[in-house]
Design a protein around this motif. Structure first.
Motif, PDB file in Angstrom:
ATOM      1  N   GLY A   1       0.776  -1.231   0.000  1.00 39.29           N
ATOM      2  CA  GLY A   1       0.000   0.000   0.000  1.00 39.29           C
ATOM      3  C   GLY A   1       0.806   1.279   0.000  1.00 39.29           C
ATOM      4  O   GLY A   1       0.293   2.334   0.367  1.00 39.29           O
ATOM      5  N   LYS A   2       2.069   1.227  -0.439  1.00 34.45           N
ATOM      6  CA  LYS A   2       2.906   2.434  -0.478  1.00 34.45           C
ATOM      7  C   LYS A   2       2.297   3.486  -1.407  1.00 34.45           C
ATOM      8  O   LYS A   2       2.111   4.639  -1.006  1.00 34.45           O
ATOM      9  N   THR A   3       2.001   3.081  -2.624  1.00 34.44           N
ATOM     10  CA  THR A   3       1.443   4.011  -3.606  1.00 34.44           C
ATOM     11  C   THR A   3       0.060   4.486  -3.181  1.00 34.44           C
ATOM     12  O   THR A   3      -0.270   5.665  -3.323  1.00 34.44           O
ATOM     13  N   THR A   4      -0.741   3.619  -2.615  1.00 33.74           N
ATOM     14  CA  THR A   4      -2.065   4.008  -2.124  1.00 33.74           C
ATOM     15  C   THR A   4      -1.940   5.050  -1.025  1.00 33.74           C
ATOM     16  O   THR A   4      -2.709   6.021  -0.994  1.00 33.74           O
ATOM     17  N   LEU A   5      -0.986   4.888  -0.136  1.00 29.72           N
ATOM     18  CA  LEU A   5      -0.755   5.861   0.931  1.00 29.72           C
ATOM     19  C   LEU A   5      -0.356   7.214   0.341  1.00 29.72           C
ATOM     20  O   LEU A   5      -0.874   8.257   0.754  1.00 29.72           O
ATOM     21  N   ILE A   6       0.539   7.209  -0.635  1.00 27.31           N
ATOM     22  CA  ILE A   6       0.953   8.453  -1.285  1.00 27.31           C
ATOM     23  C   ILE A   6      -0.249   9.132  -1.940  1.00 27.31           C
ATOM     24  O   ILE A   6      -0.444  10.341  -1.806  1.00 27.31           O
ATOM     25  N   LYS A   7      -1.049   8.347  -2.637  1.00 33.06           N
ATOM     26  CA  LYS A   7      -2.246   8.899  -3.299  1.00 33.06           C
ATOM     27  C   LYS A   7      -3.176   9.547  -2.272  1.00 33.06           C
ATOM     28  O   LYS A   7      -3.740  10.603  -2.516  1.00 33.06           O
ATOM     29  N   GLU A   8      -3.323   8.908  -1.142  1.00 38.22           N
ATOM     30  CA  GLU A   8      -4.214   9.426  -0.099  1.00 38.22           C
ATOM     31  C   GLU A   8      -3.658  10.711   0.510  1.00 38.22           C
ATOM     32  O   GLU A   8      -4.392  11.651   0.773  1.00 38.22           O
ATOM     33  N   LEU A   9      -2.353  10.754   0.735  1.00 41.34           N
ATOM     34  CA  LEU A   9      -1.735  11.947   1.315  1.00 41.34           C
ATOM     35  C   LEU A   9      -1.728  13.132   0.355  1.00 41.34           C
ATOM     36  O   LEU A   9      -1.811  14.282   0.774  1.00 41.34           O
ATOM     37  N   PHE A  10      -1.612  12.850  -0.928  1.00 43.38           N
ATOM     38  CA  PHE A  10      -1.479  13.908  -1.927  1.00 43.38           C
ATOM     39  C   PHE A  10      -2.635  13.895  -2.925  1.00 43.38           C
ATOM     40  O   PHE A  10      -2.434  14.024  -4.130  1.00 43.38           O
ATOM     41  N   GLN A  11      -3.845  13.777  -2.411  1.00 44.71           N
ATOM     42  CA  GLN A  11      -5.024  13.779  -3.265  1.00 44.71           C
ATOM     43  C   GLN A  11      -5.051  15.029  -4.126  1.00 44.71           C
ATOM     44  O   GLN A  11      -4.735  16.119  -3.669  1.00 44.71           O
ATOM     45  N   ASN A  12      -5.423  14.866  -5.357  1.00 41.10           N
ATOM     46  CA  ASN A  12      -5.569  15.968  -6.322  1.00 41.10           C
ATOM     47  C   ASN A  12      -4.270  16.706  -6.616  1.00 41.10           C
ATOM     48  O   ASN A  12      -4.299  17.784  -7.192  1.00 41.10           O
ATOM     49  N   ILE A  13      -3.152  16.192  -6.192  1.00 38.50           N
ATOM     50  CA  ILE A  13      -1.870  16.824  -6.508  1.00 38.50           C
ATOM     51  C   ILE A  13      -1.061  15.912  -7.420  1.00 38.50           C
ATOM     52  O   ILE A  13      -0.606  16.323  -8.473  1.00 38.50           O
ATOM     53  N   LEU A  14      -0.871  14.674  -7.000  1.00 34.76           N
ATOM     54  CA  LEU A  14      -0.078  13.729  -7.777  1.00 34.76           C
ATOM     55  C   LEU A  14      -0.991  12.773  -8.538  1.00 34.76           C
ATOM     56  O   LEU A  14      -1.928  12.219  -7.971  1.00 34.76           O
ATOM     57  N   ASN A  15      -0.681  12.585  -9.797  1.00 29.93           N
ATOM     58  CA  ASN A  15      -1.394  11.604 -10.604  1.00 29.93           C
ATOM     59  C   ASN A  15      -0.500  10.369 -10.692  1.00 29.93           C
ATOM     60  O   ASN A  15       0.372  10.284 -11.544  1.00 29.93           O
ATOM     61  N   ILE A  16      -0.705   9.456  -9.772  1.00 36.78           N
ATOM     62  CA  ILE A  16       0.181   8.292  -9.661  1.00 36.78           C
ATOM     63  C   ILE A  16      -0.525   7.059 -10.205  1.00 36.78           C
ATOM     64  O   ILE A  16      -1.674   6.779  -9.866  1.00 36.78           O
ATOM     65  N   GLU A  17       0.204   6.338 -11.028  1.00 36.27           N
ATOM     66  CA  GLU A  17      -0.320   5.083 -11.569  1.00 36.27           C
ATOM     67  C   GLU A  17      -0.055   3.971 -10.562  1.00 36.27           C
ATOM     68  O   GLU A  17       0.883   4.027  -9.783  1.00 36.27           O
ATOM     69  N   ASP A  18      -0.913   2.961 -10.586  1.00 39.89           N
ATOM     70  CA  ASP A  18      -0.754   1.857  -9.644  1.00 39.89           C
ATOM     71  C   ASP A  18       0.493   1.022  -9.934  1.00 39.89           C
ATOM     72  O   ASP A  18       1.148   0.561  -9.023  1.00 39.89           O
ATOM     73  N   GLU A  19       0.804   0.846 -11.192  1.00 41.97           N
ATOM     74  CA  GLU A  19       1.981   0.059 -11.554  1.00 41.97           C
ATOM     75  C   GLU A  19       3.115   0.995 -11.955  1.00 41.97           C
ATOM     76  O   GLU A  19       2.965   1.823 -12.845  1.00 41.97           O
ATOM     77  N   MET A  20       4.229   0.864 -11.291  1.00 39.75           N
ATOM     78  CA  MET A  20       5.401   1.690 -11.593  1.00 39.75           C
ATOM     79  C   MET A  20       6.218   1.033 -12.695  1.00 39.75           C
ATOM     80  O   MET A  20       6.405  -0.177 -12.696  1.00 39.75           O
ATOM     81  N   ASP A  21       6.712   1.864 -13.608  1.00 37.66           N
ATOM     82  CA  ASP A  21       7.598   1.347 -14.653  1.00 37.66           C
ATOM     83  C   ASP A  21       9.018   1.178 -14.112  1.00 37.66           C
ATOM     84  O   ASP A  21       9.711   0.246 -14.460  1.00 37.66           O
ATOM     85  N   ALA A  22       9.422   2.103 -13.249  1.00 35.54           N
ATOM     86  CA  ALA A  22      10.775   2.092 -12.696  1.00 35.54           C
ATOM     87  C   ALA A  22      10.763   1.464 -11.303  1.00 35.54           C
ATOM     88  O   ALA A  22       9.721   1.340 -10.672  1.00 35.54           O
TER      89      ALA A  22
END
Length: 177
Positions: A60-81
């Motif tokens: 849930g790392k990415t989910t946590l980031i999405k929750e903390l930075f709602q409407n700021i970061l457009n983060i995809e669930d799958e990272m390429d890097a």
């Protein structure tokens, strides 16, 4: 800048004031070589406050980031890097992946002064990326450790935690239901 639990606003305001004063001095300076040297130093000093999110795969790392930075970061669930750094840029831009590391510049001013570093699961970080990850962990203000409540016994993750024990860390337990 909106209130953000990750942004140290007093320090950021002091730094901004400092840069404004130095900018005034630079405008009055006639020595071009000195101006370039000072600007280079200032650019290196004007780095962001970095926060690294670390944990196993699918905790849930990415989910946590999405929750903390709602409407700021457009983060995809799958990272390429293996490692993806999100930071402010005047234009939206994504760099190519080099040794498992990628930067994504976000034009939203609310992220100015903040660098958010998302990592793949600790077991999936390739050997090419480990050196970069350790460098980012050393520079970070805080390391967010995200753990699955049912699987907190990850020797690889705990080795990384021990290696960076001098850093501020915040632990999150997920999947507690």
């Amino acid at each position: 800048m909106e209130n953000n639990i990750l942004c140290q606003q007093k320090e950021q305001a002091a730094i901004t004031g400092f840069f404004e004063e130095v900018s005034k001095i630079l405008k009055e300076c006639d020595d071009c070589d000195e101006k370039v040297k000072i600007k280079n130093i200032l650019h290196s000093m004007n780095d962001t406050v970095s926060y690294v999110f670390l944990g196993e795969d699918k905790v849930g790392k990415t989910t946590l980031i999405k929750e903390l930075f709602q409407n700021i970061l457009n983060i995809e669930d799958e990272m390429d890097a293996d490692i993806c750094e999100y930071r402010y840029g005047e234009m939206e831009f994504t760099t190519q992946i080099v040794n498992g590391y990628q930067k994504k510049f976000i034009s939203d001013e609310r992220i100015k002064g903040i660098s958010i570093i998302d990592t793949k699961g600790i077991h999936h970080v390739t050997t090419n990326s480990i050196e970069k990850m350790n460098e980012l962990l050393q520079k970070s203000a805080v390391i967010f450790i995200v753990l699955d409540a049912g699987k907190i016994n990850s020797p690889v993750l705990w080795d990384v935690i021990e290696e960076h024990a001098n850093k501020k860390m915040i632990f999150f337990l997920t999947k507690c239901d």
